[in-house]
Design a protein around this motif. Structure first.
Motif, PDB file in Angstrom:
ATOM      1  N   ILE A  51      -4.451   4.022   0.208  1.00 40.39           N
ATOM      2  CA  ILE A  51      -4.474   4.302  -1.239  1.00 40.39           C
ATOM      3  C   ILE A  51      -5.576   5.295  -1.588  1.00 40.39           C
ATOM      4  O   ILE A  51      -5.367   6.250  -2.337  1.00 40.39           O
ATOM      5  CB  ILE A  51      -4.645   2.984  -2.020  1.00 40.39           C
TER       6      ILE A  51
ATOM      7  N   ILE B 199      -4.727  -6.351  -2.896  1.00 40.40           N
ATOM      8  CA  ILE B 199      -5.209  -6.080  -1.536  1.00 40.40           C
ATOM      9  C   ILE B 199      -6.641  -6.566  -1.374  1.00 40.40           C
ATOM     10  O   ILE B 199      -6.990  -7.221  -0.389  1.00 40.40           O
ATOM     11  CB  ILE B 199      -5.092  -4.570  -1.214  1.00 40.40           C
TER      12      ILE B 199
ATOM     13  N   GLY C 262      -4.591  -0.611   4.174  1.00 42.38           N
ATOM     14  CA  GLY C 262      -4.012  -0.363   2.850  1.00 42.38           C
ATOM     15  C   GLY C 262      -5.002   0.334   1.934  1.00 42.38           C
ATOM     16  O   GLY C 262      -4.652   1.292   1.221  1.00 42.38           O
TER      17      GLY C 262
ATOM     18  N   GLN D 188      -1.219   0.999  -9.375  1.00 36.96           N
ATOM     19  CA  GLN D 188      -2.325   0.865  -8.431  1.00 36.96           C
ATOM     20  C   GLN D 188      -3.331  -0.236  -8.768  1.00 36.96           C
ATOM     21  O   GLN D 188      -3.793  -0.928  -7.873  1.00 36.96           O
ATOM     22  CB  GLN D 188      -3.025   2.217  -8.261  1.00 36.96           C
TER      23      GLN D 188
ATOM     24  N   ALA E 125       0.819  -1.203   0.000  1.00 40.47           N
ATOM     25  CA  ALA E 125       0.000   0.000   0.000  1.00 40.47           C
ATOM     26  C   ALA E 125       0.861   1.264   0.000  1.00 40.47           C
ATOM     27  O   ALA E 125       0.417   2.324  -0.447  1.00 40.47           O
ATOM     28  CB  ALA E 125      -0.906  -0.009   1.221  1.00 40.47           C
TER      29      ALA E 125
END
Length: 2047
Positions: A1792, A1762, A1788, A1755, A1740
């Motif tokens: 983000i 995740i 996480g 990402q 993250a």
């Protein structure tokens, strides 16, 4: 077979089966009967007795075979002893009549023998019960004896032995008769009869006093005669008789003496009698014949037999007797070798010496314990010095009458050799236990031995040198001083020829012993030896009296130097090559010129010099193969080729200068052959012709008038042929003397003086001392061996010439010479064929084959069995080399034809072996088509009863064929098996070879059938029972080799069909054999036990114990002397380890004990620990034997007053009751190893073993429970005893055990004293065990081990008192001073690498202590300060006082740190240099490093490899804690410069050299590079053998380094460095995978990423001041990441790997593959969960390292991973805890979503799409369905809430997402689990409190109605606290809604809330009966209402006013509450307030 299992013989079944199978059936019935009679009910037996007797008596006359008659007799006797004895006399008379019968036909013989056998068995079993019938029986037997043939004689004697045994003293009247009759048979033709007589007389001497009184001399003479021409069996039997009679004469059996008053013989008389046999043999004193012959030499068989008798004599008298009378015994034995008759020729003298050495070894080595051996060593030492004084007197008195003196000296040399050999052997076996001997000046052992180095005789000087070698191998610390002493003496006594010879021998021997001393010698000693040798060679020519000795000595020393190996020789090689070149003439011309010059003396010196040079070359080639480059070989070839050329000139030189040069010339040839055999033949191809001429002349005896034969033939024949060659004698205990009786020349006459170079060579395997054969034999051996090497490289033409020449040579020679030539030629041909096979080359064209075949076939009918054997072997090898079917067929056919026609024994044996060898070398496939014919012919030959020799050879070949054919033989198994059984039942037992071969056949057949034997089909059952019957017959055979064969067959059977082997009978039988006097039988028994113990250890031990009980039971004492006591079989095996010397046997015993330990130690813990303890305690209690002896002396004086019973036990029994010897050090070392294994086994078995409280409670529940922790004091005591012993090996084992104990028990708490551990009470023991290891004279390896233990102890945290800690700590401080002393310390005893090892061990120990100290300090800093003594009541007087302050350990280490740090850095620098690849060798410093010297670089590497990791970790911690030592760099340098070479040398890279040149930054950089370099180099490729601790230490060091700011900036600045680090870690994960390592790797990755983040932020800060739109970070404008350069990419690779390894479902490829098993969700183990969580957290954080574009690149992947983790790990848990991966994933997601990248316009659109799709995925995952029954809804809801809160703007308005979210909330509200409802309310609360109005509107509209409805419905049905909690949370949400509503809507909102709350209030009547939850709800509602009222007074009034019933309820509740609150007020004061906070909190607050 089953039909045979009945009490009465099943006669119907017997009648139905074929004639051939009947004997087997009868035998099987007798076997059954034998087992069943003992166990059966007496009444049953008596009922059927009459019929049984009839059946058994009937069998006597049915001509039974030997095994059958033995069993039959046994059963008859058992039957009578169990049942009625009415008819026994009838049966006896019947037997006697049969014996008297005059029928002498061979058909009647078995019946007669059966009768004899029965008579023997009756008397043995019933003895005196048979009353006075015995004289008649005995007379009858003696009469029969006179007329019987050999088989009958043997059987009658056996029966007489049994009769005597049964009657005991009662038969006294017949003793003389038996003696007279048996006496004459001692010299019978038949060897088996001689054995039987010896056994019979042995039985007789128990009672017949006259045998060891009046007849003693006659018995001795008889025995000597019996030994003439004897075989091994007779020698064993007769020597046992002779030895026992002599021992009895000396110490008579008391009972017999009491009856007749007899005169006892004195020791001198007895020894005098024995020596007659040794010196004069069987010829008595002065027979008329001898007068004429004039002292013939003793027959060797007699000498060997008498030697064995001496051993029996001493063994019978026992170890204590030997201790008391050792001086007398020693002087007598040494006199034997100085007697002129024993040393008439050199070879005879060597034989006599070997006999005496054997005698001493067999008695001293096994009968005496270590204490007594030390005393014996002193005695021998005195004997040597006495002899030496006499010799010196003669030498100094040279002018007197010298004749006698010279004879004395030559006799004394043999005494010296024997004494020194034994002295060496004793010291070597005592090992370090002998150190008191050397250290005590009064004994002067070393002085005595070195004085012999000046003895005039070479043999004595060599023996002294050998003895010194033994001493230094036992006591390595003597090595360097002795070398120095010898060097000094050589230099001082250069002018004495003896001194030069003797001291050079000693130096050579010492150098040869270095390889057995692991610590080696200082490198400088090599240089010293070279200079001495050079000096000797240089000065040789100066003094003609010394030339020869100096030349020999110089080369001998150089040869010995080579054994030190390449690391040392490398430095002296150029000089050596020069010396070698200069010994030989340079050119052909010089060679020619040389011939003309010189006299006989110069030639002798020259030849000796060249022989010496060649010998040194050979040693070089053998010991330094690494240095043999092309170039070196080329330079060696120059002198070698010159030597070859010189060979051809020598005959003319000998002609010119006399024959005495022959020996020197032979020596040159021997050395030349030796070195050529070691070099690749390609290097001397050019000289093949000349060389082969020499070789062939050598072994065909062309120039040699003696008929010398080679000794290699046996070793070139196959090991399995031992039964034909008799070479199994090599496997007996008497090997070293039996060698003398082998037929080839000089066999067994090895002696050091034949070849002085053997003093430094490795000792051949199986020999105790090198014994090179005489020169004549050695040269022939060497030529034969070299011929085998060269032959494969010779052209076919030359091969043909040589083979033809061989045939010619054999033809020319006659008689004995022909045999000799033929033997040599055959050995050479075999050697050549073996060479061809190894080189995989062919024999050559047809004519070569023909010639070879003719040569071989001719020898197949040679009368000499060895030649026939060799011919068979050669034939097989030829078939293997040629490998053509037609050739093989031709050979086989030839033998078939020969066997069909031949009638003579010789050709039948030879050709049957040829068939076996063909099959052996070509294998089953190659010779399959001949199989049928071969088998049928051999089966026929095996039945030839007329010649047992033919049977032996045929059966042996058959065994070979069965072995090599494998499964192809399956069809012939039944006929072969039935033949084997028939022969076993019929062949007389005296033909032991036939039985041995039958055993081989049976074993091979069992292997062929193999695992099929488990089957149950009829055929398999028959095969199996036949095998078992065969084994039973062989087990009962009298010969030990046959019994050994039986055991190995049973072992095979047990391997294939374990259920069918009856362990209850096998194990006792094996236990009995453990005490056998035959090595082969003991080996077989132990090997079998080893296999049984692997599978069924418990049963084996049980059966052994039952045997012990039986033996102790007087009723059933079968006379087996078993020493199984309560320690069981394992005790016996431990005892055997002290007696046995055979390597194979000892290793099998170790294995057996190991298997037993593994399977039994945990259950029978006390038993095994006691075993180990008793063995280890021997070292402390060895002195206990002394008081006993004093008692014994008094007994002897008091004997007149005692009655006979007491006397009887006092003398005869003492050896039995005491263990034979106290355990020797080797056994004790093994016991200490066992101790470590027991600890390990307990650890693997159960953790209770290491938990005192649990163990005590378990013991209470079940007293039988045995747990290790309860024996802790014993463990510590054992480790302590071992660690403080004399023996170095034992000290090592003890320290190892101590370390294991500390590691395993350090954390075990002491239940009675909380806060303490159990090891604390043993602090003193541990300290005391460690202290001696740090004394000045301790060897380095022990100190190194002790350092390890010290650091383990200090680091274990056991020691709580600073003073105690200081004691151990001081040991380390003292050793640190040693480390600082620098490299060149003067008093060095061992090699430099030993010093390196010790110093590094010290540094490593300090490093480990420092690491622990810092860890404790860090933990203390992180702990909150506790209030002092909060619990004073419990802590009376202990607890606070002795708890260590957390920083005390660090205060101990602190003062040493500056020094340590420099030493550590120096060590790391060394390690870094040493790990460089070989091609950088030139860059290493020329003078070595801080702790190693360039010479010992190879060994040093290993030591560095063991210790670098903790040092690295410690340095990292130190540098981190001192900010890279910047503060104290400057002062340290100043102090350092005064410290000496090491410290200054180590800090060269730092500023000591030139402070100006390097800035501080550079110094820091250097250190960083060093540490990172070492770590990365190691992690790139950790060797598989590196312990995992090194990996973890390295990772921890990296982790620590990354804590320090300068390293972080360094790594962040140089991005490639970070990338490399991550790549290396990724690779590490791929290869080394335990979770602990993975966790540490993630830690390092996290720190690396963090460092990069910090650095990037700094840059951004700096940049963004100038440039608002800063896009710093990876990915730049394009978003592309470059693999290999991008840190983010590297991190992603690694992290994805970790995730997928633990959650393979994340990898969509795996999930989609067809082979994938459907995945069942399960909870991750704790370690994995932590790991996944850590990984997710790092993932993250990665986007923050990228530019906006870059972050958009990664990402999607990160969010995919995740959410995947969330999906896979969100499982409900029982206690509703959130698992770490889930919380990490949620955290996480938050990181983000809330990252600043979202704000960047450029990527906003992509970002929004990404967020939406992620939420969509989460919604999809969180959809409830059957496949995920345990899904954790709360975590999923939390994730959804996170999206709503953090990215609400992107989501509101997207209907599908909105609806999805609301649906999930609804599901949660509707959940049946109140916990989920409560969490849902909490989450909603956070949503409602959010500032985004749109979000509110969306949620409140869709969820508020449902909530109100839910809360209304609650009413009064509350039952649990969790539900109460849910309601409270829900009400809070409603309140929030009320508070947020606008004023105008407030009434409506309150109208929802207030009635709901009032509905929760209870009636006043219900107060008392309401459950607690309802009460709680009531209280909560009331308080809430009281609070809301004042908040919104008007609206509240409106609502209440509208509904009067609400109002009345509220008022009632308020009144009730006021009443109760008054009542409670008093109670309330005592109780603290309890907050009604929610009982459940989220682990991490995400908002």
């Amino acid at each position: 077979m089953e039909l045979a299992h009945s009490l009465l013989l099943n006669e119907e079944s017997l009648a139905q089966i074929t004639e051939a199978k009947r004997p087997v059936f009868i035998f099987e019935w007798l076997r059954f009967l034998d087992k069943v009679l003992v166990a059966a009910n007496k009444v049953d037996v008596k009922e059927k007795q009459k019929k049984l007797v009839e059946q058994l008596t009937g069998l006597i006359s049915s001509a039974p075979g030997p095994p059958t008659r033995k069993l039959l007799a046994k059963n008859m006797a058992t039957l009578y002893s169990i049942g009625d004895t009415f008819t026994v006399f009838q049966t006896l008379d019947k037997c006697n009549d049969l014996i008297k019968s005059k029928d002498d036909t061979s058909a009647y013989l078995p019946t007669k023998l059966a009768a004899v056998s029965c008579v023997g068995a009756f008397y043995e079993k019933m003895g005196r019960m048979l009353g006075s019938s015995f004289p008649e029986t005995i007379n009858n037997l003696l009469k029969a004896l006179k007329s019987a043939e050999s088989q009958g004689r043997g059987e009658i004697l056996l029966s007489l032995q049994k009769v005597l045994n049964g009657l005991g003293g009662a038969a006294a009247s017949c003793h003389r008769d038996i003696y007279k009759n048996a006496r004459s048979l001692l010299t019978d033709r038949s060897m088996s009869v001689r054995c039987a007589v010896a056994r019979c007389l042995l039985e007789l001497q128990n009672e017949a006093v006259f045998m060891w009184t009046t007849e003693l001399e006659n018995v001795a003479t008889l025995c000597f005669k019996a030994l003439e021409g004897s075989n091994y069996g007779v020698r064993v039997a007769v020597s046992k008789l002779l030895g026992t009679v002599m021992a009895t004469a000396l110490m008579p059996k008391q009972a017999a003496v009491m009856r007749q008053n007899v005169k006892r013989a004195t020791l001198d008389e007895v020894l005098e009698l024995m020596s007659t046999g040794f010196l004069r043999g069987g010829s008595g004193f002065l027979k008329s014949g001898e007068m004429l012959k004039g002292g013939g030499s003793v027959s060797r068989e007699v000498r060997v037999g008498v030697t064995q008798a001496y051993v029996v004599f001493v063994t019978t008298l026992g170890g204590q007797w030997l201790e008391r009378n050792f001086a007398t015994f020693l002087s007598h034995v040494l006199d034997l070798v100085s007697h002129p008759r024993a040393i008439q020729t050199h070879v005879e003298a060597v034989y006599s010496r070997r006999c005496v050495s054997f005698l001493l070894r067999a008695t001293l080595g096994s009968l005496l314990g270590e204490k007594a051996q030390i005393a014996a060593t002193k005695e021998i030492s005195q004997a040597i010095s006495k002899q030496m004084r006499a010799v010196e007197a003669v030498v100094n008195d040279a002018n007197s009458e010298n004749k006698a003196g010279a004879a004395d000296i030559s006799a004394s040399q043999h005494v010296m050799v024997c004494a020194l050999k034994e002295l060496g052997s004793l010291v070597r076996s005592l090992s370090a236990t002998a150190s008191p001997l050397i250290q005590e000046p009064s004994i002067g052992l070393l002085e005595t031995v070195t004085s012999v180095l000046l003895h005039p005789s070479m043999a004595a000087r060599l023996a002294a040198a050998w003895c010194l070698r033994c001493i230094v191998v036992a006591l390595p610390y003597q090595l360097t001083p002795l070398l120095d002493r010898c060097a000094e003496r050589i230099n001082n006594l250069k002018t004495s020829p003896e001194a030069v010879g003797g001291y050079s021998f000693a130096m050579a021997a010492l150098l040869g012993g270095v390889h057995q001393c692991p610590l080696g010698i200082p490198h400088a000693k090599g240089k010293m030896v070279v200079s001495i040798a050079e000096d000797l060679l240089r000065t040789a020519a100066q003094n003609s009296r010394l030339s020869l000795q100096r030349t020999q000595a110089g080369w001998l020393l150089l040869g010995a130097l080579m054994t030190l190996g390449p690391s040392l020789v490398r430095y002296h090689l150029p000089k050596m090559l020069l010396l070698w070149r200069n010994v030989f003439p340079r050119s052909q011309k010089e060679l020619e010129a040389e011939k003309a010059r010189g006299d006989s003396f110069t030639w002798q010196v020259t030849l000796e010099g060249r022989a010496g040079a060649l010998c040194a070359m050979r040693s070089f080639v053998a010991h330094c193969p690494e240095l043999l480059t092309e170039d070196v070989i080329r330079r060696l070839m120059t002198p070698i080729e010159c030597a070859m050329t010189m060979m051809s000139h020598i005959p003319s030189v000998i002609k010119a200068h006399g024959a005495h040069l022959k020996a020197s010339a032979a020596m040159v040839r021997l050395r030349l052959y030796d070195i050529l055999a070691l070099l690749p033949p390609k290097t001397y191809e050019g000289s093949f012709n000349a060389l082969l001429r020499e070789l062939v002349a050598e072994f065909t005896l062309t120039d040699n008038s003696a008929n010398t034969t080679t000794s290699l033939l046996r070793s070139l024949c196959h090991y399995d042929d031992s039964v034909l060659l008799g070479s199994w004698l090599q496997e007996t205990d008497h090997k070293s003397i039996e060698d003398q009786l082998q037929p080839n020349s000089a066999s067994g006459s090895g002696a050091l003086e034949h070849d002085p170079s053997s003093i430094y060579l490795r000792v051949p395997v199986g020999e105790a001392i090198p014994g090179p054969l005489p020169l004549g034999v050695s040269v022939i051996d060497a030529s034969v061996a070299l011929f085998g090497v060269v032959f494969p490289h010779v052209s076919f033409k030359h091969r043909l010439q040589m083979l033809d020449h061989f045939a010619e040579c054999i033809k020319q020679a006659k008689g004995v010479r022909q045999q000799a030539v033929q033997l040599n030629i055959f050995t050479a041909v075999l050697s050549a064929l073996k060479g061809l096979a190894e080189n995989k080359s062919s024999l050559g064209p047809e004519e070569v084959r023909k010639s070879a075949l003719a040569l071989v076939m001719g020898a197949l009918d040679n009368p000499n069995p060895i030649l026939r054997c060799a011919a068979g072997e050669a034939l097989g090898r030829m078939a293997q080399v040629v490998g053509e079917a037609t050739f093989i067929a031709r050979m086989a056919q030839f033998s078939f034809d020969k066997l069909k026609s031949a009638r003579d024994v010789v050709s039948r044996t030879g050709h049957s072996l040829a068939l076996g060898c063909l099959h052996r070398y070509v294998g089953g496939i190659g010779s399959g088509q001949h199989l049928k014919t071969s088998v049928s012919i051999l089966l026929a030959l095996a039945q030839d009863g007329t010649s047992h020799e033919v049977q032996t050879w045929a059966l042996h070949s058959l065994a070979l064929i069965v072995d090599s054919s494998g499964p192809m033989y399956r069809g012939y198994v039944e006929p072969t098996l039935s033949l084997v059984l028939t022969l076993l039942l019929t062949v007389p037992p005296s033909h032991t070879e036939v039985h041995q071969c039958l055993g081989r056949c049976l074993g091979a057949l069992i292997t062929t059938v193999g695992p099929e034997l488990q089957g149950n089909s009829a055929t398999i059952s028959t095969i199996r029972s036949s095998c078992l019957v065969g084994c039973a017959i062989m087990q009962d055979h009298s010969d030990s080799l046959v019994q050994a064969a039986a055991i190995s067959c049973l072992q095979q059977l047990h391997m294939f069909a374990p259920r069918h082997v009856n362990l209850s009978s096998l194990v006792p039988c094996l236990c009995v054999h453990l005490c056998s006097s035959h090595l082969l039988l003991r080996r077989a028994a132990v090997a079998c036990l080893r296999q049984l113990a692997q599978r069924e250890a418990a049963e084996v031990c049980e059966y052994a114990m039952s045997l012990a009980k039986k033996a102790g039971d007087p009723k059933d004492s079968t006379g087996i002397n078993l020493n199984i006591t309560e320690t069981g079989l394992e005790g016996v095996l431990f005892g055997m380890l002290d007696r046995e010397t055979d390597k194979k046997l000892c290793s099998d015993i170790h294995d057996t004990l190991g298997h037993m330990l593994s399977s039994l130690a945990v259950e029978k813990l006390s038993h095994w620990l006691k075993l180990c303890k008793d063995v280890l305690a021997a070292s402390t209690e060895a002195g206990a034997a002394v008081p006993l002896q004093v008692g014994k002396e008094e007994d002897l004086e008091k004997k007149d007053e005692m009655d006979d019973d007491i006397m009887f036990t006092a003398l005869g029994e003492d050896d039995k009751s005491m263990p034979s010897v106290a355990p020797r050090w080797v056994t004790r070392v093994f016991a200490a190893d066992c101790l470590c294994r027991i600890i390990l086994l307990c650890e693997n078995a159960d953790k209770v073993h290491f938990d005192l409280a649990a163990a005590r409670s378990a013991k209470l529940k079940n007293p039988k429970d045995d747990l290790l922790v309860l024996h802790l004091s014993d463990l510590i005591r054992m480790a302590f005893m071992a660690a403080t012993d004399h023996s170095n090996q034992l000290r090592m084992a003890g320290l190892q055990a101590l370390e294991d104990i500390i590691k395993k028990f350090a954390a075990v708490p002491e239940p009675e004293f909380p806060g303490h551990v159990i090891l604390e009470q043993y602090q003193a023991n541990v300290g005391a065990a460690l202290r001696p290891a740090f004394s000045q004279d301790t060897p380095s390896d022990i100190t190194a081990k002790a350092c390890q233990v010290c650091s383990t102890w200090i680091g274990s945290g056991v020691v709580s008192d600073l003073n105690d800690l200081r004691r151990v700590h001081n040991l380390l401080v003292s050793s640190l001073d040693k480390v600082q002393s620098g490299k060149g310390s003067s008093s060095q005893l061992y090699s430099e690498s030993a010093t390196t090892m010790e110093k590094l061990a010290v540094l490593k120990a300090w490093a480990e202590v420092y690491i622990v100290a810092m860890k404790i300090k860090k933990e203390a800093e992180n702990k909150p300060q506790k209030a002092v003594k909060s619990n004073e009541e419990e802590e009376d007087d202990f607890g606070a006082a002795d708890v260590l302050p957390p920083d005390s350990l660090i205060t101990l280490v602190q003062p040493e740190l500056p020094t340590l740090n420099h030493l550590w850095l120096a060590a790391l620098k060394d390690y870094a240099l040493l790990t460089l690849p070989a091609e950088f060798a030139s860059q290493l410093p020329s003078d070595g490093g801080a702790f190693y010297t360039p010479e010992t670089i190879d060994t040093a590497r290993l030591h560095y490899r063991n210790s670098w990791a903790p040092i690295l970790h410690a340095v990292a911690i130190w540098l981190n804690s001192t900010g890279f030592g910047l503060s104290d760099l400057s002062e340290d340098m100043a102090t350092n410069l005064q410290r000496g070479p090491t410290a200054a040398g180590s800090s060269q890279p730092s500023s000591s050299t030139s402070p100006a040149s390097k800035t501080q930054e550079d110094v820091v950089k250097d250190k960083i590079h060093l540490l990172l370099g070492v770590s990365i180099e190691f992690l790139c490729f950790p060797r598989p053998e590196e312990p995992i601790e090194h990996v973890t230490a390295c990772l921890q060091a990296l982790r620590t380094l990354l804590d320090s700011p300068c390293v972080r900036t360094h790594i962040a600045e140089d991005q490639l460095l970070g990338v490399e680090l991550l790549n290396v870690l990724h690779r590490l994960l791929l290869t080394r995978g335990p979770p602990s390592v993975q966790l540490q790797v993630t830690g390092v990755v996290r720190e690396t990423i963090r460092a990069a983040q910090d650095y990037l932020q700094e840059q951004r800060r700096a940049k963004c001041k100038e440039d608002a739109e800063c896009l710093l970070g990876e990915g730049g404008d394009t978003g592309g990441l470059v693999p290999g350069k991008s840190l983010v990419f590297a991190a992603m690779e690694l992290l994805v790997f970790v995730l997928v390894r633990h959650l393979p479902q994340l990898n969509s490829k795996v999930m989609d593959s067809p082979s994938h098993m459907p995945y069942k969700p399960q909870q991750l183990p704790e370690e994995s969960a932590r790991l996944v969580a850590a990984t997710v957290t790092i993932l993250a954080n990665l986007p923050s390292l990228c530019s906006p574009d870059g972050s958009m690149t990664i990402q999607p992947t990160i969010l995919f991973l995740i959410t995947g983790v969330l999906k896979e790990t969100a499982e409900k848990t029982a206690d509703n805890q959130v698992p770490p991966p889930v919380s990490a994933a949620l955290q996480g997601i938050k990181t983000i979503i809330t990252s600043p990248m979202a704000k960047v316009d450029k990527t906003h659109k992509e970002w929004t799409a990404l967020i939406r799709s992620t939420l969509a995925s989460v919604l999809e995952y969180s959809q409830p369905d059957e496949s995920k029954p345990n899904m954790d809804e709360v975590s999923m809801l939390t994730a959804i809430t996170l999206f709503l809160l953090s990215a609400g703007a992107e989501i509101v308005g997207v209907t599908s997402l909105q609806n999805g979210c609301m649906k999930r909330f609804r599901n949660a509200l509707n959940s049946s689990d109140p916990w989920v409802q409560a969490k849902c309310y909490q989450l909603l609360l956070s949503v409602f409190q959010h500032s985004n109005r749109a979000l509110h509107r969306m949620t409140s509209t869709s969820l508020a109605p449902l909530m109100v409805e839910k809360l209304k419905a609650v009413g009064r049905s509350r039952s649990s606290n969790t539900e109460l909690l849910a309601v409270q949370e829900g009400i809070k949400v409603l309140e929030t809604l009320v508070a947020m509503g606008e004023e105008q809507n407030r009434v409506q909102l309150l109208a929802l809330l207030v009635p709901t709350l009032i509905s929760y209030l209870l009636d006043e009547n219900a107060f008392t009966s309401a459950p607690t939850a309802s009460m709680g709800l009531h209280e909560f509602a009331l308080q809430d209402l009281m609070r809301i009222g004042p908040l919104y007074p008007s609206a509240f009034k409106t609502v209440i006013g509208a509904a009067p019933e609400l109002k009345s309820r509220l008022e009632t509740a308020i009144r009730a509450s006021q009443a109760s609150s008054k009542a409670k007020a008093a109670a309330r004061l005592a109780q603290p307030t309890v907050q009604a906070a929610p009982t459940i909190k989220l682990k991490t607050s995400f908002f």
